[in-house]
Design a protein around this motif. Structure first.
Motif, mmCIF file in Angstrom:
data_model
loop_
_atom_site.group_PDB
_atom_site.id
_atom_site.type_symbol
_atom_site.label_atom_id
_atom_site.label_comp_id
_atom_site.label_asym_id
_atom_site.label_seq_id
_atom_site.Cartn_x
_atom_site.Cartn_y
_atom_site.Cartn_z
ATOM 1 N N PHE A 1 -4.374 4.360 -9.115
ATOM 2 C CA PHE A 1 -5.306 4.417 -7.992
ATOM 3 C C PHE A 1 -6.462 3.434 -8.201
ATOM 4 C CE2 PHE A 1 -9.185 6.181 -6.098
ATOM 5 C CZ PHE A 1 -8.792 6.327 -4.775
ATOM 6 N N ASP A 2 -7.002 3.418 -9.415
ATOM 7 C CA ASP A 2 -8.152 2.550 -9.704
ATOM 8 C C ASP A 2 -7.792 1.068 -9.569
ATOM 9 O OD1 ASP A 2 -9.684 4.774 -10.215
ATOM 10 O OD2 ASP A 2 -9.449 4.685 -12.401
ATOM 11 N N LYS A 3 -6.530 0.730 -9.834
ATOM 12 C CA LYS A 3 -6.101 -0.669 -9.804
ATOM 13 C C LYS A 3 -5.684 -1.148 -8.419
ATOM 14 C CE LYS A 3 -4.507 -0.602 -14.618
ATOM 15 N NZ LYS A 3 -3.313 -0.582 -15.501
ATOM 16 N N MET A 4 -5.641 -0.230 -7.453
ATOM 17 C CA MET A 4 -5.216 -0.611 -6.105
ATOM 18 C C MET A 4 -6.234 -1.543 -5.470
ATOM 19 S SD MET A 4 -3.766 3.079 -4.776
ATOM 20 C CE MET A 4 -3.402 2.555 -3.099
ATOM 21 N N PRO A 5 -5.830 -2.721 -4.995
ATOM 22 C CA PRO A 5 -6.779 -3.660 -4.384
ATOM 23 C C PRO A 5 -7.319 -3.170 -3.047
ATOM 24 C CG PRO A 5 -4.545 -4.516 -4.221
ATOM 25 C CD PRO A 5 -4.468 -3.297 -5.090
ATOM 26 N N GLU A 6 -6.595 -2.258 -2.416
ATOM 27 C CA GLU A 6 -7.101 -1.640 -1.184
ATOM 28 C C GLU A 6 -6.590 -0.215 -1.109
ATOM 29 O OE1 GLU A 6 -4.836 -2.511 2.638
ATOM 30 O OE2 GLU A 6 -4.529 -4.381 1.536
ATOM 31 N N LYS A 7 -7.346 0.626 -0.440
ATOM 32 C CA LYS A 7 -6.994 2.044 -0.326
ATOM 33 C C LYS A 7 -7.207 2.481 1.112
ATOM 34 C CE LYS A 7 -8.761 2.825 -5.045
ATOM 35 N NZ LYS A 7 -9.249 1.436 -5.261
ATOM 36 N N ASP A 8 -6.413 3.459 1.545
ATOM 37 C CA ASP A 8 -6.614 4.018 2.875
ATOM 38 C C ASP A 8 -6.890 5.511 2.740
ATOM 39 O OD1 ASP A 8 -4.151 5.045 2.227
ATOM 40 O OD2 ASP A 8 -3.078 4.151 3.925
ATOM 41 N N THR A 9 -6.958 6.199 3.844
ATOM 42 C CA THR A 9 -7.239 7.637 3.821
ATOM 43 C C THR A 9 -6.173 8.392 3.044
ATOM 44 O OG1 THR A 9 -8.287 7.438 6.004
ATOM 45 C CG2 THR A 9 -7.694 9.651 5.275
ATOM 46 N N LEU B 1 0.811 -1.214 0.000
ATOM 47 C CA LEU B 1 0.000 0.000 0.000
ATOM 48 C C LEU B 1 0.847 1.268 0.000
ATOM 49 C CD1 LEU B 1 -2.777 1.363 0.182
ATOM 50 C CD2 LEU B 1 -2.677 1.064 2.664
ATOM 51 N N SER B 2 1.894 1.296 0.825
ATOM 52 C CA SER B 2 2.733 2.495 0.919
ATOM 53 C C SER B 2 3.416 2.806 -0.408
ATOM 54 C CB SER B 2 3.790 2.322 2.014
ATOM 55 O OG SER B 2 3.200 2.217 3.278
ATOM 56 N N VAL B 3 3.900 1.762 -1.096
ATOM 57 C CA VAL B 3 4.568 1.963 -2.385
ATOM 58 C C VAL B 3 3.575 2.485 -3.419
ATOM 59 C CG1 VAL B 3 5.752 0.805 -4.292
ATOM 60 C CG2 VAL B 3 6.367 0.258 -1.934
ATOM 61 N N HIS B 4 2.383 1.913 -3.469
ATOM 62 C CA HIS B 4 1.395 2.363 -4.449
ATOM 63 C C HIS B 4 0.898 3.774 -4.137
ATOM 64 C CE1 HIS B 4 1.485 -1.722 -5.951
ATOM 65 N NE2 HIS B 4 0.743 -1.331 -6.965
ATOM 66 N N ASN B 5 0.774 4.101 -2.866
ATOM 67 C CA ASN B 5 0.454 5.488 -2.515
ATOM 68 C C ASN B 5 1.539 6.433 -3.002
ATOM 69 O OD1 ASN B 5 -2.011 5.042 -1.268
ATOM 70 N ND2 ASN B 5 -1.163 4.923 0.796
ATOM 71 N N ALA B 6 2.782 6.008 -2.828
ATOM 72 C CA ALA B 6 3.909 6.836 -3.265
ATOM 73 C C ALA B 6 3.932 6.991 -4.779
ATOM 74 C CB ALA B 6 5.221 6.226 -2.772
#
Length: 216
Positions: free
Chosen positions: A191-199, A168-173
């Motif tokens: 963003f659309d392909k991320m299997p999970e997202k946080d705030t 998650l941290s890498v994809h946020n980055a």
């Protein structure tokens, strides 16, 4: 070694001296843990002279390559903004684990020294050390802050080619980096392909979308 946690660093050093006095050369490796604890205490208590004293002892004991002590030394010197010393310790190390490099790169990024963060990453890769997710998250932030799109894409390609897996941290980055570059379509696609997202994920894409609105 409870003295150090109570702030009585001098007492902790006295205890360590007694341990060292009774240690034979064959058991030097056993004292790496007390040294590590003292280095951490020196860092937390902002005691550079004692930390440098320990570093000198580490060298005299031939433990400067010890995998437990190298990261602690890097953290010590980085906490005092002595980045040249921290980098020299790593450069002279034969440790192939990314942890010491991650500590240095994140310290560079934390202090806004983004060019040096990217330089350290290149040096790390050149030494054959495989980056991990902690490395990538820091380096992507440095790329975004430095607005180095070319190198950011290289790092992105490295992530795709690695076996690091979803993080998650890498994809946020990644989303944040492309947003800063103005590559909003790429940021949105990631963003659309991320299997999970946080705030954090949602805040990043909202900022990127707001940037697009200003550009239109």
């Amino acid at each position: 070694m409870d003295f150090a946690s109570q702030g009585h660093l001098s007492k902790a050093f006295e205890t360590f001296s007694l341990i060292q006095l009774h240690a034979s050369s064959s058991s030097y490796d056993l004292i790496s843990h007390p040294i590590s604890f003292l280095l951490l205490s020196c860092t937390n208590l902002k005691s550079l002279p004692q930390g440098q004293q320990l570093h000198a002892q580490i060298i005299s004991l031939g433990l400067q390559q010890h995998p437990i002590l190298v990261p602690k030394l890097v953290t010590l010197y980085s906490s005092f903004d002595l980045f040249a010393e921290a980098r020299t310790i790593i450069a002279n190390s034969s440790i192939l684990h990314p942890l010491p490099w991650n500590l240095l790169i994140s310290a560079y990024v934390r202090n806004g020294i983004f060019g040096e963060a990217l330089s350290a990453y290149k040096h790390m890769v050149d030494k054959g050390i495989r980056p991990d997710n902690f490395t990538y998250a820091s380096v992507l932030k440095a790329c975004g802050e430095k607005l180095d799109l070319g190198f950011g894409r290289e790092v992105h390609n490295s992530i795709n080619a690695s076996s690091a897996g979803w993080n998650l941290s890498v994809h946020n980055a990644l989303v944040s980096m492309y947003g800063r570059f103005g590559e909003i379509d790429i940021a949105q696609s990631l963003f659309d392909k991320m299997p999970e997202k946080d705030t954090v994920s949602w805040n990043i894409i909202v900022r990127a979308s707001a940037k697009r609105s200003k550009l239109e």
